[in-house]
Design a protein around this motif. Structure first.
Motif, short mmCIF file in Angstrom:
data_model
loop_
_atom_site.label_atom_id
_atom_site.label_comp_id
_atom_site.label_asym_id
_atom_site.label_seq_id
_atom_site.Cartn_x
_atom_site.Cartn_y
_atom_site.Cartn_z
N ILE A 372 0.86 -1.18 0.00
CA ILE A 372 0.00 0.00 0.00
C ILE A 372 0.90 1.23 0.00
CG2 ILE A 372 -1.85 1.24 1.18
CD1 ILE A 372 -2.65 -1.39 2.50
N ALA A 373 0.77 2.05 -1.04
CA ALA A 373 1.61 3.24 -1.18
C ALA A 373 1.27 4.28 -0.12
CB ALA A 373 1.44 3.82 -2.58
N SER A 374 2.12 5.29 0.00
CA SER A 374 1.94 6.31 1.03
C SER A 374 0.64 7.08 0.83
CB SER A 374 3.14 7.27 1.02
OG SER A 374 3.03 8.20 2.08
N HIS A 375 -0.12 7.22 1.91
CA HIS A 375 -1.43 7.88 1.86
C HIS A 375 -1.78 8.38 3.26
CE1 HIS A 375 -2.24 3.82 3.29
NE2 HIS A 375 -3.37 4.29 3.82
N SER A 376 -2.89 9.07 3.39
CA SER A 376 -3.35 9.55 4.69
C SER A 376 -4.87 9.50 4.75
CB SER A 376 -2.87 10.99 4.95
OG SER A 376 -3.47 11.88 4.02
N HIS A 377 -5.40 9.66 5.95
CA HIS A 377 -6.84 9.73 6.18
C HIS A 377 -7.13 11.01 6.95
CE1 HIS A 377 -6.75 5.50 5.04
NE2 HIS A 377 -5.80 5.33 5.97
N ARG A 378 -8.30 11.58 6.76
CA ARG A 378 -8.58 12.85 7.43
C ARG A 378 -8.97 12.66 8.89
NH1 ARG A 378 -13.93 14.59 4.00
NH2 ARG A 378 -15.32 12.88 4.59
N ASP A 379 -9.41 11.46 9.26
CA ASP A 379 -9.79 11.23 10.65
C ASP A 379 -8.65 10.59 11.42
OD1 ASP A 379 -11.36 8.01 10.65
OD2 ASP A 379 -10.34 8.95 8.98
N ASP A 380 -8.71 10.67 12.74
CA ASP A 380 -7.70 10.12 13.64
C ASP A 380 -8.04 8.66 13.91
OD1 ASP A 380 -6.43 11.19 16.91
OD2 ASP A 380 -5.59 9.93 15.35
N ARG A 381 -7.15 7.74 13.51
CA ARG A 381 -7.46 6.31 13.59
C ARG A 381 -6.45 5.58 14.46
NH1 ARG A 381 -9.33 4.24 7.84
NH2 ARG A 381 -7.37 3.11 7.94
N VAL A 382 -6.92 4.56 15.15
CA VAL A 382 -6.04 3.68 15.93
C VAL A 382 -6.32 2.25 15.48
CG1 VAL A 382 -5.91 5.21 17.91
CG2 VAL A 382 -7.72 3.51 17.82
N ALA A 383 -5.31 1.41 15.56
CA ALA A 383 -5.45 0.08 14.99
C ALA A 383 -4.71 -0.97 15.82
CB ALA A 383 -4.92 0.05 13.55
N THR A 384 -5.20 -2.20 15.73
CA THR A 384 -4.60 -3.34 16.39
C THR A 384 -4.45 -4.47 15.37
OG1 THR A 384 -5.65 -2.75 18.48
CG2 THR A 384 -4.81 -4.99 18.28
N VAL A 385 -3.30 -5.10 15.36
CA VAL A 385 -3.06 -6.24 14.47
C VAL A 385 -3.65 -7.49 15.13
CG1 VAL A 385 -1.34 -7.64 13.28
CG2 VAL A 385 -0.96 -5.17 13.59
#
Length: 457
Positions: A372-385
């Motif tokens: 997945i190439a470099s990108h951004s999202h406008r919202d603040d996201r948190v993630a867990t693998v």
């Protein structure tokens, strides 16, 4: 001369106690209530309306609730006790297991003439609040727990291996001797390790709390909270067998527990709402008071959602308990909002809608050998693998040297407008992401946006 120095020292100490913040509203009443479990619990209360019990944590006392108490008292009755051994409560030799302290809290509630309440807790208070909810489940309307583990509840065994929780095992007579007269040094280490802002808690707050623990027997009683963890773990393993059914809000500071708080509570409760306070460490009332107060008030005041009954089973569709085998991934890739638009990625929306305003949680399954190439999202996201090893990095272009391998259980953030990139290796990866919609995806290089090129990365 000695008398003069002593007088000045006592005057300075009294100044810390009398002038420093935080402080509960001056209109609150105060009394000491004897618990049948062998402690005298100092409690303050005020306001009118539905009853809310606030249970503080370690390195603080009940005054830590000042911002929340001042807000809730407008339309709630707010009950704020000091835990046994802390603040102005007595410091008995024992009884620091959280089951016993839960009974202390029940004595406070009933002695004031109340019965069912909301319960809000932080840090060590979480452990007492969980025991309280487990022992008296029909007496807790809603439960809020903030940024602390529960002994014996996974991933407790992993948490104990973290050097950052050194203070869990720092107790006993020798520890008391080492800290005597150096309480501020000891607490600074804890405050600094778990804050996202080195200026919080501020100097007045630190001096105030350090002075309360410096009272005779204060550190012995404080250390006893940790000495009891082994017994707490045994008790909680029994409590865990019967899940809590009241609504629970699990709040983590982004720079501290984050979404892990909800992971922990889902082991012990069936109706858990996850919240992460952006930019905050562990000391939520000191670091992000306005936001945290608003979050708690919204949860306590929101109307109960009427159950949606399925025609076949009579189940509440708002209650979800899903094991990995039950995730209904589509048969073909569906790169919806929040998935970076990469074909082959399969998306399941667990809660909310990433295309609309509000909190959402999605689950992504990313095929092996996907970049997945470099990108951004406008919202603040948190993630867990969840499964597989996810290779993730920050920057304006894909850089393999900047990737970090994140095995199952890893946590990472996608701050708003912060460019990032990722790839999978020889195995697929499942990632759970929580954000606040509407979400979006913007690629640094439009030519690498798979939504434009029609190609699969």
């Amino acid at each position: 001369m000695i008398r003069c120095v002593l007088a000045l020292t006592l005057f300075a100490f009294a100044g810390v106690l009398s002038e420093a913040q935080p402080a509960l509203p001056s209109s609150f009443q105060a009394k000491t209530i004897h618990s049948p479990e062998g402690a005298d619990i100092f409690v303050r209360w005020g306001g009118s309306g539905p009853v809310v019990v606030l249970i503080h944590g370690y390195a603080e006392n009940s005054d830590s609730w000042a911002p929340l108490a001042a807000d809730l008292m407008k339309d709630h009755t707010v009950v704020v006790p000091d835990l046994r051994g802390i603040g102005r409560s007595s410091k008995p030799a024992g009884g620091y297991d959280k089951k016993t302290q839960a009974k202390d809290m029940r004595a406070v509630v009933t002695s004031l003439g109340y019965d069912k309440t909301f319960v809000v807790a932080h840090d060590i208070g979480n452990m007492v609040a969980y025991a309280y909810a487990a022992i008296y489940p029909d007496k807790v309307e809603r439960l809020v727990v903030m940024d602390a583990p529960i002994p014996g509840i996974e991933p407790w065994s992993e948490i104990l291996q973290n050097p950052g929780v050194w203070h869990f095992n720092f107790h006993g007579p020798d520890a008391e001797r080492l800290v005597a007269g150096r309480e501020r040094i000891y607490f600074d280490r804890i405050w600094n390790d778990f804050t996202a802002d080195p200026s919080k808690p501020d100097e007045d707050t630190r001096n105030f709390f350090a002075a309360t623990y410096a009272q005779p027997g204060g550190m012995r009683a404080g250390f006893a909270q940790f000495t009891a963890f082994s017994q707490d773990a045994k008790d909680n393993k029994i409590f865990e067998q019967t899940k809590l059914t009241m609504p629970v809000m699990a709040v983590g500071g982004e720079k501290s527990s984050g979404p892990l708080q909800a992971v922990i509570m889902r082991h012990v409760a069936t109706n858990v709402q996850e919240e992460v306070v952006a930019g905050s460490g562990h000391w939520l009332m000191e670091e992000r008071p306005a936001y945290t107060v608003a979050l708690i008030r919204k949860f306590l005041d929101s109307p109960l959602v009427a159950p949606t009954v399925a025609a076949t089973g009579g189940a509440d569709l708002n209650e979800k308990r899903i094991v990995p085998a039950e995730y209904k991934f589509p048969q073909r890739g569906n790169p919806g909002t929040g998935s970076s638009g990469v074909r082959g990625i399969e998306t399941v929306v667990l809660q909310g809608n990433p295309d609309e305003e509000g909190l959402y949680t999605i689950m992504l399954r990313v095929p092996a050998h996907t970049r997945i190439a470099s990108h951004s999202h406008r919202d603040d996201r948190v993630a867990t693998v969840i499964s597989g090893t996810w290779h993730f990095g920050y920057g304006d272009k894909f850089d393999e040297a900047s990737l970090k391998a994140l095995p199952p259980g890893s946590f990472y953030t996608e701050p708003p407008a912060r460019n990032h990139f990722a790839e999978t290796g020889d195995e697929p990866v499942v990632v759970q992401i929580t954000g606040f919609g509407p979400s979006s995806t913007e690629y640094v290089d439009g030519a690498q946006d798979p939504r434009n090129s029609g190609k699969s990365n």
